[in-house]
Structure formats: C-alpha cells, structure tokens
Design an enzyme around this catalytic site. Sequence first.
Site, PDB file in Angstrom:
ATOM      1  N   HIS A  72      -1.193   9.472  13.760  1.00 43.96           N
ATOM      2  CA  HIS A  72      -0.216  10.349  13.102  1.00 43.96           C
ATOM      3  C   HIS A  72      -0.920  11.467  12.339  1.00 43.96           C
ATOM      4  O   HIS A  72      -1.989  11.281  11.747  1.00 43.96           O
ATOM      5  CB  HIS A  72       0.734   9.564  12.194  1.00 43.96           C
ATOM      6  CG  HIS A  72       0.102   8.872  11.017  1.00 43.96           C
ATOM      7  ND1 HIS A  72      -0.037   9.478   9.796  1.00 43.96           N
ATOM      8  CD2 HIS A  72      -0.397   7.624  10.871  1.00 43.96           C
ATOM      9  CE1 HIS A  72      -0.588   8.636   8.941  1.00 43.96           C
ATOM     10  NE2 HIS A  72      -0.830   7.505   9.566  1.00 43.96           N
ATOM     11  N   ASP A 189      -6.392   8.509   6.062  1.00 37.29           N
ATOM     12  CA  ASP A 189      -5.222   7.941   6.737  1.00 37.29           C
ATOM     13  C   ASP A 189      -4.246   9.101   6.972  1.00 37.29           C
ATOM     14  O   ASP A 189      -3.598   9.542   6.046  1.00 37.29           O
ATOM     15  CB  ASP A 189      -4.605   6.864   5.856  1.00 37.29           C
ATOM     16  CG  ASP A 189      -3.252   6.374   6.340  1.00 37.29           C
ATOM     17  OD1 ASP A 189      -2.908   6.616   7.510  1.00 37.29           O
ATOM     18  OD2 ASP A 189      -2.529   5.751   5.536  1.00 37.29           O
ATOM     19  N   GLU A 223       4.926   9.330  10.357  1.00 40.08           N
ATOM     20  CA  GLU A 223       4.602   7.901  10.243  1.00 40.08           C
ATOM     21  C   GLU A 223       4.662   7.423   8.805  1.00 40.08           C
ATOM     22  O   GLU A 223       5.079   6.295   8.533  1.00 40.08           O
ATOM     23  CB  GLU A 223       3.209   7.641  10.830  1.00 40.08           C
ATOM     24  CG  GLU A 223       2.851   6.158  10.977  1.00 40.08           C
ATOM     25  CD  GLU A 223       2.276   5.549   9.723  1.00 40.08           C
ATOM     26  OE1 GLU A 223       2.239   4.296   9.636  1.00 40.08           O
ATOM     27  OE2 GLU A 223       1.852   6.294   8.807  1.00 40.08           O
ATOM     28  N   GLU A 224       4.256   8.272   7.857  1.00 42.21           N
ATOM     29  CA  GLU A 224       4.199   7.840   6.462  1.00 42.21           C
ATOM     30  C   GLU A 224       5.573   7.536   5.877  1.00 42.21           C
ATOM     31  O   GLU A 224       5.672   6.875   4.845  1.00 42.21           O
ATOM     32  CB  GLU A 224       3.491   8.906   5.607  1.00 42.21           C
ATOM     33  CG  GLU A 224       2.007   9.062   5.900  1.00 42.21           C
ATOM     34  CD  GLU A 224       1.167   7.843   5.536  1.00 42.21           C
ATOM     35  OE1 GLU A 224       1.731   6.855   5.024  1.00 42.21           O
ATOM     36  OE2 GLU A 224      -0.051   7.882   5.766  1.00 42.21           O
ATOM     37  N   ASP A 244      -5.257   3.669  13.444  1.00 40.45           N
ATOM     38  CA  ASP A 244      -4.865   3.918  12.057  1.00 40.45           C
ATOM     39  C   ASP A 244      -5.890   3.258  11.147  1.00 40.45           C
ATOM     40  O   ASP A 244      -6.943   2.816  11.600  1.00 40.45           O
ATOM     41  CB  ASP A 244      -3.447   3.404  11.796  1.00 40.45           C
ATOM     42  CG  ASP A 244      -2.698   4.232  10.767  1.00 40.45           C
ATOM     43  OD1 ASP A 244      -3.337   4.683   9.796  1.00 40.45           O
ATOM     44  OD2 ASP A 244      -1.480   4.427  10.914  1.00 40.45           O
ATOM     45  N   HIS A 324      -4.533   4.875   0.659  1.00 40.82           N
ATOM     46  CA  HIS A 324      -3.510   5.672  -0.018  1.00 40.82           C
ATOM     47  C   HIS A 324      -3.937   6.105  -1.419  1.00 40.82           C
ATOM     48  O   HIS A 324      -3.101   6.450  -2.251  1.00 40.82           O
ATOM     49  CB  HIS A 324      -2.164   4.929  -0.075  1.00 40.82           C
ATOM     50  CG  HIS A 324      -1.429   4.975   1.214  1.00 40.82           C
ATOM     51  ND1 HIS A 324      -0.077   4.704   1.315  1.00 40.82           N
ATOM     52  CD2 HIS A 324      -1.840   5.247   2.473  1.00 40.82           C
ATOM     53  CE1 HIS A 324       0.295   4.812   2.585  1.00 40.82           C
ATOM     54  NE2 HIS A 324      -0.767   5.143   3.302  1.00 40.82           N
TER      55      HIS A 324
END
Length: 391
Positions: A72, A189, A223-224, A244, A324
């Site tokens: 993504h 990410d 995607e997030e 990922d 994250h």
Amino acid sequence: MTRLHIDHDYLLEILRALLAIPSPTGYTDMIVRYVSGELGKFGLAVELTRRGAIRAIRPGVEERGARAIVSHLDTLGAQVKMIKDDGRLELVPIGHWSARFAEGARATVFAGDGAYRGTILPLKASGHTFNDEVDSLPVGWPYVEFRIDALARNREDIERLGVGIGDIVAIDPQPEFLDNGFIISRHLDNKAGVAVMLAALKAMQDEGVETPVDIHWLFTIAEEVGVGASSILTHNVASMVTVDNGTTAPGQNSDEFGVTVGMADQTGPFDFHLTKKLVDLCGENDIRYQKDVFRYYRSDSASAIEAGHDVRTALITFGVDASHGYERIHTHALRSLAELITAYATSPVNIKRDFAESGDVKGFTRQPLAEAAQDLSPDIEDDELEEQEHH
C-alpha cells in the site's frame, strides 16, 4: 535456487524517493503518479482505478491462475477537526497511531489555496509557562494541536489562509539511512514494502525471467483505514501475497533481519498452502525467515477476503521496531523479501485446480492429516479416500 540478485542501491534510492512524497490516506495522487512512472520504466502498462489504486500486469505463460503481489502507498496522517479561536488546529488521526508519536512532529497541512508548514504540539508545550504540568498532560489527540508557521493568531487568520476543516495533514518522515544498514523513519509502513516490490520487479526485468502465470503488481491507496485491496483484484487472480511490516516487540517473533512470514492476523489464519509454499521457498533458496502471529494487525489480504474475493492470501513482512511511530528496519530484511518475491513469482504452480474459480473435488488440495491418512492406506483409490474423509 530461483531467487534473483537484488539491486541494493536501487532499493534504497527508491525508498528515499518514496519517503519524500507525502501520501497520507486520502492524499495519494502524487505517489500514485510517481510509482506509475517507475512501473512504466520497466515496460509495464499501468491501469488505475477511479481513485488511484495501481494494477500493472507482467505477462506469464498463462493468464489463468495469476499471482498478485500487493503493497500500500498510503500512510498515517491527520485531518483538521476544528479551528480554534486562537488560530491553532485540532486534529484527528488518519489511521491508528498514538498522539504520543505526533507530539513534536513537523508536518504540512494541505489547504485549498496552498500548503502550510507547522508543528504538532501538546496543549501545554512551554515548561516556562506550565512548569511540571508539561509532564502530567494526558496522551491523546484531544491534547495536541497544530501550530501553523504563518500569521495565524485567530480563526479569521486561518480562514484567510484557506485552511478548513477536513484538510489533510502529512507528517514529515524524517528518515535516517545508517551505514550499518538500519533505516529509521516514519512511514516505512509501507513505503519500504513498495520499494521491495519495485526492486524485485527490476530484478525480474533485468534478468528477463519467465513466470508460469501472470504476475499482478498491485499498489493500494487506503490500507491504513481498512479498505486496502478490496477492489483491485481481477477474476484471474488465484493467490495474493501481501508485503507489509511485521512488529518486532515483546511477545512477537518478528525480526528486523530476514523475512517474517505472517501465519495469522486478527482476521484469522492465512492460506495454509500458499504460506507453506513461501516458507518452503525460503528454505530452498537459503533465505533467512521466521514466523509470527499478529494480534492487533490487518493488511491488504484481510480487506480482499472481507470484500468477497476468493483468493489464497499470505503475508510476508519486514520486521519493524516501533511500528506506527518512529519506525526502524534493516536492509537485510528488505533484500530478503525482494529475493523471496522473485523466487515465488518464478516458481511452478502447485495447485493447477486454482486456474478455475470453482470446480469439483478432483484436484482439490490436501492438508497433512489427509496426506498421513493416504500414506496409511496406499491401496485405497483417491475417490474412495475422499469419500471416507467426507464421512
């Protein structure tokens, strides 16, 4: 051995370029254009969905039973929730990330009339004013605010700048590429996953390798927020491997070195046969790997299955410390992932029944218990054994 040589310099070059392009969910046009251009350099035709998810097909011997590899393009970010009377902006997160990591971040707000730089600050930011209260303020998005680096002392000033509720805020990645192979940055990410895919594709193009089936190179844009690969797959795709991040943390088996194969996430186990194939390919190609199960995690694979796509799914990851947040990875994992992708893309098709979307039981897969039963009953015909298993 079917893994290919990966251009390490290209992988790092493309990752630097991707990190330099802001792409929070909802603001991905720039990065879609960039990745589309890179795919075009490799001679692939690019198809975009209405909103900008990318599909580029590298033809194989067969169109049927195609394999998809997906990452993504979107990252975490924020949106303007409210304009305060003092000209500061209240924010809400895009994706799930802690305001603890937002405090002190440099960022850009994309307004209707331009973009403005600024900083995300706790409500009580000055120790000279609030003394010990700077350490007792709770953690959470209601306790931070965005300070624009422009004349913005009140609501009227903000409105004059053209900043409004709902405007998207991109967080600076602040990357560092160290000589020892570690990379520290926000948004690894999943820009690292995108770089891995492009490096694997470059290796395949450089070598001119043939694959048994078409390979669909997919890049999603939401995607997030859970949308991911829900609307990018075509009916030809039989299996999908998601690239990922894996979480290196206490209680997890992920690692910043080698490939971490996801066995399950919060939506359940990944496909038994596809996952086993990837693990076997690691062994056959001397690629370091480990397995992990993720409890608070979902990926493009989950969104595809939940959208109703009947495809086999698997997850291969690069270990990320502090996912994250201020994330850290190592180039060893990136190279290992790219090598595994090339080995998978060029490997023979084991389940040819998957060429059709549905069929009878003939050629359907067996899992170890059935295989053991067949070993114990060598004289029983296949149909008879299936009948016994049915009962």
